[in-house]
Design a protein around this motif. Structure first.
Motif, PDB file in Angstrom:
ATOM      1  N   UNK A  52       6.715 -35.729   0.453  1.00 13.92           N
ATOM      2  CA  UNK A  52       6.021 -35.018  -0.620  1.00 13.92           C
ATOM      3  C   UNK A  52       6.428 -35.522  -1.995  1.00 13.92           C
ATOM      4  N   UNK A  53       7.507 -36.328  -2.066  1.00 16.22           N
ATOM      5  CA  UNK A  53       8.052 -36.722  -3.358  1.00 16.22           C
ATOM      6  C   UNK A  53       8.192 -38.234  -3.444  1.00 16.22           C
ATOM      7  N   UNK A  54       8.126 -38.733  -4.681  1.00 14.56           N
ATOM      8  CA  UNK A  54       8.265 -40.164  -4.922  1.00 14.56           C
ATOM      9  C   UNK A  54       9.130 -40.365  -6.159  1.00 14.56           C
ATOM     10  N   UNK A  55       9.982 -41.396  -6.131  1.00 15.81           N
ATOM     11  CA  UNK A  55      10.834 -41.696  -7.280  1.00 15.81           C
ATOM     12  C   UNK A  55      10.044 -42.483  -8.317  1.00 15.81           C
ATOM     13  N   UNK A  56      10.021 -41.985  -9.540  1.00 11.99           N
ATOM     14  CA  UNK A  56       9.287 -42.633 -10.628  1.00 11.99           C
ATOM     15  C   UNK A  56      10.251 -42.896 -11.783  1.00 11.99           C
ATOM     16  N   UNK A  57      10.169 -44.099 -12.336  1.00 11.39           N
ATOM     17  CA  UNK A  57      11.038 -44.491 -13.446  1.00 11.39           C
ATOM     18  C   UNK A  57      10.258 -44.434 -14.753  1.00 11.39           C
ATOM     19  N   UNK A  58      10.844 -43.791 -15.768  1.00 11.08           N
ATOM     20  CA  UNK A  58      10.227 -43.743 -17.095  1.00 11.08           C
ATOM     21  C   UNK A  58      10.325 -45.123 -17.734  1.00 11.08           C
ATOM     22  N   UNK A  59       9.213 -45.664 -18.182  1.00 11.31           N
ATOM     23  CA  UNK A  59       9.217 -47.003 -18.775  1.00 11.31           C
ATOM     24  C   UNK A  59       9.814 -47.025 -20.173  1.00 11.31           C
ATOM     25  N   UNK A  60      10.027 -45.846 -20.777  1.00 12.85           N
ATOM     26  CA  UNK A  60      10.590 -45.801 -22.120  1.00 12.85           C
ATOM     27  C   UNK A  60      12.113 -45.712 -22.114  1.00 12.85           C
ATOM     28  N   UNK A  61      12.671 -44.808 -21.279  1.00  8.39           N
ATOM     29  CA  UNK A  61      14.121 -44.611 -21.301  1.00  8.39           C
ATOM     30  C   UNK A  61      14.812 -45.064 -20.017  1.00  8.39           C
ATOM     31  N   UNK A  62      14.028 -45.371 -18.969  1.00  5.79           N
ATOM     32  CA  UNK A  62      14.609 -45.837 -17.719  1.00  5.79           C
ATOM     33  C   UNK A  62      15.053 -44.737 -16.775  1.00  5.79           C
ATOM     34  N   UNK A  63      14.953 -43.465 -17.175  1.00  2.00           N
ATOM     35  CA  UNK A  63      15.364 -42.348 -16.324  1.00  2.00           C
ATOM     36  C   UNK A  63      14.496 -42.295 -15.073  1.00  2.00           C
ATOM     37  N   UNK A  64      15.118 -42.026 -13.927  1.00  3.74           N
ATOM     38  CA  UNK A  64      14.397 -41.899 -12.662  1.00  3.74           C
ATOM     39  C   UNK A  64      14.418 -40.450 -12.195  1.00  3.74           C
ATOM     40  N   UNK A  65      13.243 -39.945 -11.823  1.00  4.90           N
ATOM     41  CA  UNK A  65      13.115 -38.570 -11.337  1.00  4.90           C
ATOM     42  C   UNK A  65      12.195 -38.534 -10.134  1.00  4.90           C
ATOM     43  N   UNK A  66      12.254 -37.420  -9.417  1.00  3.82           N
ATOM     44  CA  UNK A  66      11.374 -37.196  -8.277  1.00  3.82           C
ATOM     45  C   UNK A  66      10.154 -36.402  -8.743  1.00  3.82           C
ATOM     46  N   UNK A  67       8.955 -36.936  -8.453  1.00  3.74           N
ATOM     47  CA  UNK A  67       7.713 -36.266  -8.817  1.00  3.74           C
ATOM     48  C   UNK A  67       6.823 -36.184  -7.587  1.00  3.74           C
ATOM     49  N   UNK A  68       5.840 -35.267  -7.583  1.00  7.46           N
ATOM     50  CA  UNK A  68       4.962 -35.129  -6.409  1.00  7.46           C
ATOM     51  C   UNK A  68       4.247 -36.432  -6.063  1.00  7.46           C
ATOM     52  N   UNK A  69       4.177 -36.739  -4.789  1.00  7.66           N
ATOM     53  CA  UNK A  69       3.460 -37.913  -4.297  1.00  7.66           C
ATOM     54  C   UNK A  69       1.972 -37.766  -4.627  1.00  7.66           C
ATOM     55  N   UNK A  70       1.336 -38.779  -5.232  1.00  3.89           N
ATOM     56  CA  UNK A  70      -0.093 -38.689  -5.565  1.00  3.89           C
ATOM     57  C   UNK A  70      -0.955 -38.507  -4.319  1.00  3.89           C
ATOM     58  N   UNK A  71      -1.879 -37.535  -4.372  1.00  5.43           N
ATOM     59  CA  UNK A  71      -2.762 -37.245  -3.254  1.00  5.43           C
ATOM     60  C   UNK A  71      -4.180 -37.034  -3.754  1.00  5.43           C
ATOM     61  N   UNK A  72      -5.138 -37.301  -2.894  1.00  6.14           N
ATOM     62  CA  UNK A  72      -6.557 -37.124  -3.208  1.00  6.14           C
ATOM     63  C   UNK A  72      -7.238 -36.401  -2.058  1.00  6.14           C
ATOM     64  N   UNK A  73      -7.959 -35.341  -2.384  1.00  4.57           N
ATOM     65  CA  UNK A  73      -8.734 -34.626  -1.378  1.00  4.57           C
ATOM     66  C   UNK A  73     -10.169 -35.118  -1.373  1.00  4.57           C
ATOM     67  N   UNK A  74     -10.605 -35.728  -0.267  1.00  4.16           N
ATOM     68  CA  UNK A  74     -11.981 -36.215  -0.158  1.00  4.16           C
ATOM     69  C   UNK A  74     -12.897 -35.062   0.246  1.00  4.16           C
ATOM     70  N   UNK A  75     -14.134 -35.018  -0.259  1.00  2.13           N
ATOM     71  CA  UNK A  75     -15.080 -33.954   0.121  1.00  2.13           C
ATOM     72  C   UNK A  75     -15.322 -33.856   1.632  1.00  2.13           C
ATOM     73  N   UNK A  76     -15.038 -34.952   2.358  1.00  2.00           N
ATOM     74  CA  UNK A  76     -15.247 -34.912   3.808  1.00  2.00           C
ATOM     75  C   UNK A  76     -14.170 -34.098   4.519  1.00  2.00           C
TER      76      UNK A  76
END
Length: 206
Positions: A52-76
């Motif tokens: 459910x989570x993915x590590x993302x690095x801030x391109x400005x300060x370099x800090x790494x945090x856990x944020x929700x994994x990107x998801x897409x709900x298809x109409x199908x």
């Protein structure tokens, strides 16, 4: 700015445009997951906490945090997980340090981090040298190259651009015509010349 990628549903074949959500970094910058263009999504059948989570690095300060994994709900009815580029040497601090070390090794021993904000186009500065470091997930564009060139022109200095994700075609063309040296930072942080001015700079100070 959050990036968008085309997504094709593996169940029904419908095409969508997915835009990554942006989250606030403590440094004040907006952070979004670096999406992988062209990579197929995976269908979510059963959820697990770790996925459910993915590590993302801030391109400005370099800090790494856990944020929700990107998801897409298809109409199908399919729920799709959008591929994210893994965090490597892309943290700004690591990339800037790698570029600074390289510049010192090829003949600019006094190059230091610039006290100015990245919007000025300069991350590193020394006698006769100004450089920009882009650890983002998208190729550097022509505007970024031109901003660096203007900074170098003002200071009568050589300009070098370091990017983790490469360069757009127009950016390469402008860099060649303006004499801006373009380097690609590999995942370990080692710079590699990718245009004529960069190769010449590398050779002349070897």
């Amino acid at each position: 700015m959050a990036e968008s990628v085309p997504v094709s549903c593996p169940d029904c074949g419908d095409s969508h445009v997915f835009t990554a959500s942006a989250y606030p970094c403590p440094c004040g910058s907006a952070v979004s997951a670096p999406l992988v263009v062209g990579a197929p999504p995976t269908r979510i059948v059963r959820r697990t906490w770790d996925e459910e989570w993915v590590t993302v690095s801030c391109t400005e300060c370099g800090r790494q945090d856990q944020w929700p994994q990107p998801e897409l709900g298809c109409p199908c009815g399919a729920l799709l997980r959008i591929p994210v580029r893994p965090v490597t040497a892309g943290a700004r601090s690591d990339a800037v340090n790698a570029a600074a070390l390289y510049l010192r090794e090829i003949g600019f021993p006094d190059v230091l981090r610039s006290g100015e904000r990245p919007e000025t186009g300069v991350d590193l500065r020394g006698p006769g040298m100004v450089a920009r470091v882009d650890p983002g997930a998208r190729p550097a564009d022509s505007r970024a190259v031109e901003c660096l060139w203007l900074s170098a022109l003002t200071e009568s200095a050589v300009s070098a651009f370091f990017s983790l994700a490469g360069y757009e075609d127009e950016a390469r063309e402008n860099a060649d015509s303006l004499g801006v040296s373009l380097f690609l930072l590999d995942p370990t942080g080692v710079p590699r010349p990718v245009n004529g001015p960069a190769a010449e700079l590398d050779r002349s100070h070897a």
